[in-house]
Scaffold this motif. Structure first.
Motif, short mmCIF file in Angstrom:
data_model
loop_
_atom_site.label_atom_id
_atom_site.label_comp_id
_atom_site.label_asym_id
_atom_site.label_seq_id
_atom_site.Cartn_x
_atom_site.Cartn_y
_atom_site.Cartn_z
N PHE A 119 23.81 10.97 18.01
CA PHE A 119 23.83 10.22 16.88
C PHE A 119 22.62 10.57 16.02
N ALA A 120 21.61 11.01 16.60
CA ALA A 120 20.38 11.26 15.92
C ALA A 120 20.83 12.73 15.11
N VAL A 121 21.33 13.60 15.92
CA VAL A 121 21.57 14.73 15.26
C VAL A 121 22.74 14.59 14.17
N MET A 122 23.54 13.62 14.06
CA MET A 122 24.37 13.49 13.09
C MET A 122 23.72 12.84 11.99
N THR A 123 22.92 11.72 12.40
CA THR A 123 21.92 11.32 11.21
C THR A 123 21.07 12.46 10.51
N ALA A 124 20.62 13.21 11.27
CA ALA A 124 19.86 14.31 10.66
C ALA A 124 20.68 15.04 9.79
N PHE A 423 18.56 4.63 9.30
CA PHE A 423 18.58 3.74 10.44
C PHE A 423 19.62 2.90 10.65
N GLY A 424 20.04 2.34 9.60
CA GLY A 424 21.64 1.65 9.78
C GLY A 424 22.75 2.68 10.50
N PHE A 425 22.84 3.82 10.08
CA PHE A 425 24.00 4.76 10.35
C PHE A 425 23.85 5.02 11.72
N PHE A 426 22.29 5.36 12.24
CA PHE A 426 22.25 5.42 13.83
C PHE A 426 22.35 4.35 14.47
N PHE A 427 21.95 3.18 14.28
CA PHE A 427 22.09 1.96 15.12
C PHE A 427 23.41 1.44 15.04
N THR A 428 24.38 1.78 13.99
CA THR A 428 25.64 1.27 14.05
C THR A 428 26.54 1.98 14.93
#
Lengths: 469, 379
Positions: A119-124, A423-428
């Motif tokens: 998820f972090a790499v997707m956000t990045a 942050f919203g994207f990652f935590f969702t």
């Protein structure tokens, strides 16, 4: 007190039966989410919405809405990109490097950390796509034959980033999915074909488990595959942040053009990633009653990793100053003095105090094992690591060469909205993950529960068996 | 029950020690087609079952080598062969700069292809129609029990004997697993209407998505006000002026900067008497003159001024430039002809600047001298 070192202490507390482990880990998928979950996801979706609006405005009106100016052409977008890629690195470190080092305490947290990696790499990955400015041309990032006869520039660090991040995502995803296959099979076999819901669930789990049947002839290949993937993922994770640091280090901007960047970035990435994993796990183990699987000992070990990597980062901060002085290079010395005492002195000292000073409390065992305290420190570590990227990016650019072109960078509300949205994207995604897939590897946890391996292995023959095959 | 085909006999064991012992006993009894099912990999089971070490490591190595080669070839072909880019004068095959991408492609191909080959070649997955699926046995071994199966395909298989044997070595819940007759008898063919419909739907979807992403999406712009600004671009009609031109003509008699109008358009005599070539013979002037001569003059006058045109009679050949008459004309006379034209030769005033005209004249003089060299030239 003499401890029996021939017996390895189990990393799972108590002696849960294998059935209890199944029940504990699968429980979130078996029942409808409660009101707390809806509040949590409502909150993260709100954050995401803020991000979507900021992004939509930036696309509609153009990137002029951002605070970037001349000479600070790299603002929040690249800071967030580096920050989120770094968050992902802890997952691979836990799942691959600790696997190679046979650290059994990783079993309880590996799956969750791998999920966070993805998820972090997707956000990045969103940020490079956004900050090219014309996102509808993102297709050209990947080399493909086109009517312009245009190829990518394989000698550019920014293009290396494209390959590094996409490879990192793909390999992490495969690693994660392969770990999930036996767990999907377990979930498949627990379901009874009684209701429509369970039938649908069973179909989904059957497809995802690929027809896994726990055969030892398969486990044998599976374990080898896991070893091979861990072997590949280890240099890969080091390469990814190395290449990210090349974005800066290959340029000739004072304050960026340093050879210490690759190891310094990798250490910082693991540092912030562990802090994020620790934060999320503290919540997860509490909410889902998994305190005996993700034990306090595990959290303590993570805190030890945080203090080690935090000191590596601190060493890098000091060494940058030393080299700036030792090189006798006027511009270099200025860049670093400006970093610490220039217009961004506030950001620099937030970074130093959060990253170097606060983690030192973990030397004290009592604080290292105090859950509210470690939670706060880990939050501060992530604040500090975000500011580290801010300091590196902005201080160097805002006072680069000609004093006449110096400028102070101030992020606009759209920049901040985008950060909140990330942050919203990652935590969702993370919340959805906890409801749809086992956040702890069932098969791996079972294999380290006391009494789960043949008894003769406890007498110290383990090494011998491992290499006889 | 009788017409069902037997797949295997299964037994459940309760501890890891039991299952290791049972596996050893099965190997000792000489069974080849047997398998152990455990909810997690049990240490030492591979040795107990006498399994060979998995060859996946070699697969990964070979795939990695292929990945590295393909990655390097891609970069070599695009950056060195197909479209060499000069980046700061560096070589077009900069190996050190290719290292990161080579590494990434190696890892990508090696890891993904290793996993895919494991799933497809070694496991023959996805396979959700195996007879063991959805049995009581599978439900137990996927959770907390350890199972052992001996398949009917084993050469030593004998139903009663195997059942006794499994009970003897400590197995409980000894069960026979049968193939599902419905599943065996249902012959799936490629012409199954459901399959064909699905295939058609997927193809249409893929084609549509590909078409739109490659032909529309990549050219779509969320905003275009940087591209379409309020200004008249080339070849656009102005609605502001009546004549439709967006640019106004300059005032009569306006002279462009750095341009001197030709003062003697009507008098070749005056020109030949008054005009003097301001340039000297030099490499730069001759080189430039040659370039302009070859571009504008040589189609009719030939590269060496012989008057042998390359136009194949589509335009009358001019006389040679090497005649005494032309050689005796002053530079001013030639300048006048280039500027105004002569007989069928049009004016080259628009094509050549004043300086270039003089350079061409210098070059013509050099050509003339080349064919009529004097003895002194050799010294």
């Amino acid at each position: 007190m003499a401890t029996d070192i021939t017996h390895e202490v189990s990393v799972i507390e108590g002696k849960p039966t294998l059935k209890e482990i199944d029940a504990t880990i699968i429980k979130p998928m078996d029942e409808m989410p409660n009101i707390k979950f809806y509040i949590a996801i409502g909150f993260t979706l709100t954050l995401l919405l803020i991000g979507v609006i900021s992004l939509g405005m930036a696309f509609y009106r153009g990137l002029g809405l951002w605070g970037v100016n001349n000479p600070v052409g790299w603002g929040f977008a690249i800071i967030n990109f580096v920050f989120w890629v770094g968050i992902g690195h802890a997952g691979t470190l836990i799942s691959a490097i600790l696997f190679l080092f046979r650290q059994k305490w990783r079993t309880g947290i590996a799956r969750f950390a791998e999920g966070m990696t993805i998820f972090a790499v997707m956000t990045a990955g969103l940020f490079p796509l956004i900050h090219v400015g014309r996102p509808w041309l993102d297709g050209y990032l990947m080399p493909h034959p086109n009517q312009h006869n245009l190829w990518v520039n394989f000698t550019s660090p920014l293009l290396w980033d494209v390959f590094a991040v996409s490879t990192y995502f793909t390999v992490s995803f495969v690693f994660w999915y392969m770990g999930l296959v036996p767990d999907f099979a377990t979930m498949r076999d627990r379901l009874k074909n009684s209701t429509i819901v369970s039938k649908v669930k069973k179909t989904i789990y059957s497809v995802l488990s690929l027809g896994w049947r726990f055969s030892n002839r398969h486990w044998s290949h599976y374990e080898m595959m896991y070893l091979v993937l861990a072997g590949f993922a280890t240099p890969l994770v080091l390469s990814v942040h190395t290449i990210v640091s090349f974005d800066f280090a290959v340029s000739i901007v004072p304050g960026w053009h340093t050879t210490i960047f690759p190891p310094y970035f990798v250490a910082g990435a693991v540092f912030s990633g562990f802090a994020m994993v620790q934060n999320a796990l503290i919540i997860i183990r509490k909410v889902f009653n998994m305190e005996h699987i993700v034990t306090l000992d595990t959290l303590e070990k993570m805190n030890k990793v945080i203090i080690v990597t935090g000191m590596m980062v601190g060493y890098a901060y000091g060494m940058e100053f030393f080299i700036a002085w030792y090189s006798g290079h006027e511009v270099e010395s200025f860049a670093f003095l400006n970093r610490a005492f220039g217009p961004y002195t506030w950001a620099y000292w937030i970074m130093v105090s959060c990253n170097v000073i606060f983690p030192q409390f973990f030397w004290i065992k009592k604080l290292r094992r105090n859950i509210p305290f470690m939670f706060v420190v880990a939050v501060l570590v992530n604040v500090g690591m975000w500011f580290e990227r801010f300091v590196i990016t902005v201080t160097s650019l805002s006072r680069d060469y000609l004093p006449s072109s110096w400028a102070y960078y101030v992020p606009t509300i759209y920049d901040i909205g985008l950060l909140i949205g990330s942050f919203g994207f990652f935590f969702t995604l993370l919340l959805l993950f906890t409801r749809t897939m086992p956040v702890i590897s069932i098969a791996e946890v079972k294999s380290v529960v006391a009494g789960s391996q043949p008894t003769r292995h406890k007498l110290g023959h383990h090494e011998e068996d491992e290499h006889n095959g | 029950m009788d017409n069902k085909i037997l797949h295997s006999v299964t037994a459940i064991f309760h501890t890891p020690d039991d299952i290791i012992k049972a596996a050893k006993a099965v190997v000792k009894a000489g069974y080849k087609k047997f398998d152990v099912h455990t909810p997690y990999p049990v240490h030492g089971m591979d040795q107990a079952m006498k399994l060979k070490r998995s060859p996946l490591g070699y697969f990964a190595f070979a795939l990695g080598v292929i990945g590295a080669t393909l990655g390097l070839l891609l970069m070599y072909w695009t950056m060195t062969v197909d479209y060499p880019l000069n980046i700061g004068g560096k070589p077009t095959f900069p190996l050190p700069a290719f290292v990161p991408v080579t590494f990434e492609i190696t890892v990508l191909l090696a890891s993904v292809a290793t996993v895919v080959s494991m799933i497809v070649i070694f496991f023959k997955f996805p396979n959700n129609s195996h007879p063991l699926h959805d049995t009581e046995y599978m439900k137990q071994v996927s959770s907390d029990k350890y199972g052992l199966t001996i398949e009917a395909a084993d050469p030593n298989f004998d139903f009663e004997k195997v059942k006794d044997f499994l009970s003897k070595i400590g197995g409980t819940n000894v069960e026979a697993i049968y193939y599902d007759n419905d599943e065996i008898n249902s012959k799936l063919t490629l012409l199954e209407p459901k399959f064909l419909t699905g295939l058609a739907v997927i193809s249409v979807l893929v084609i549509t998505i590909t078409y739109f992403s490659l032909n529309k999406l990549m050219f779509m712009q969320p905003f275009n006000w940087m591209m379409d600004q309020q200004k008249i671009t080339a070849m656009k009609v102005s609605t502001f002026f009546d004549d439709g031109f967006s640019m106004r003509l300059p005032v009569e008699g306006t002279v462009a900067r750095g341009f001197k109008p030709y003062p003697y358009p009507d008098s070749v005599e005056l020109a030949s008497r008054v005009l003097v070539n301001p340039l000297e013979f030099s490499d730069v002037n001759l080189e430039n003159g040659k370039r302009k001569y070859n571009t504008f003059c040589s189609p009719c006058h030939d590269y060496h001024g012989n008057g042998v045109a390359r136009l194949n009679g589509q335009f009358p050949n001019p006389p040679s430039l090497h005649t005494d008459k032309v050689r005796e004309w002053s530079d001013g006379h030639l300048y006048h002809i280039i500027t105004v034209g002569q007989n069928t030769m049009p004016s080259y005033d628009k094509q050549l600047t004043q300086e270039e005209k003089w350079q061409v004249i210098l070059y013509v003089r050099a050509l003339q001298r080349a064919l009529n060299a004097q003895e002194g030239d050799l010294q």
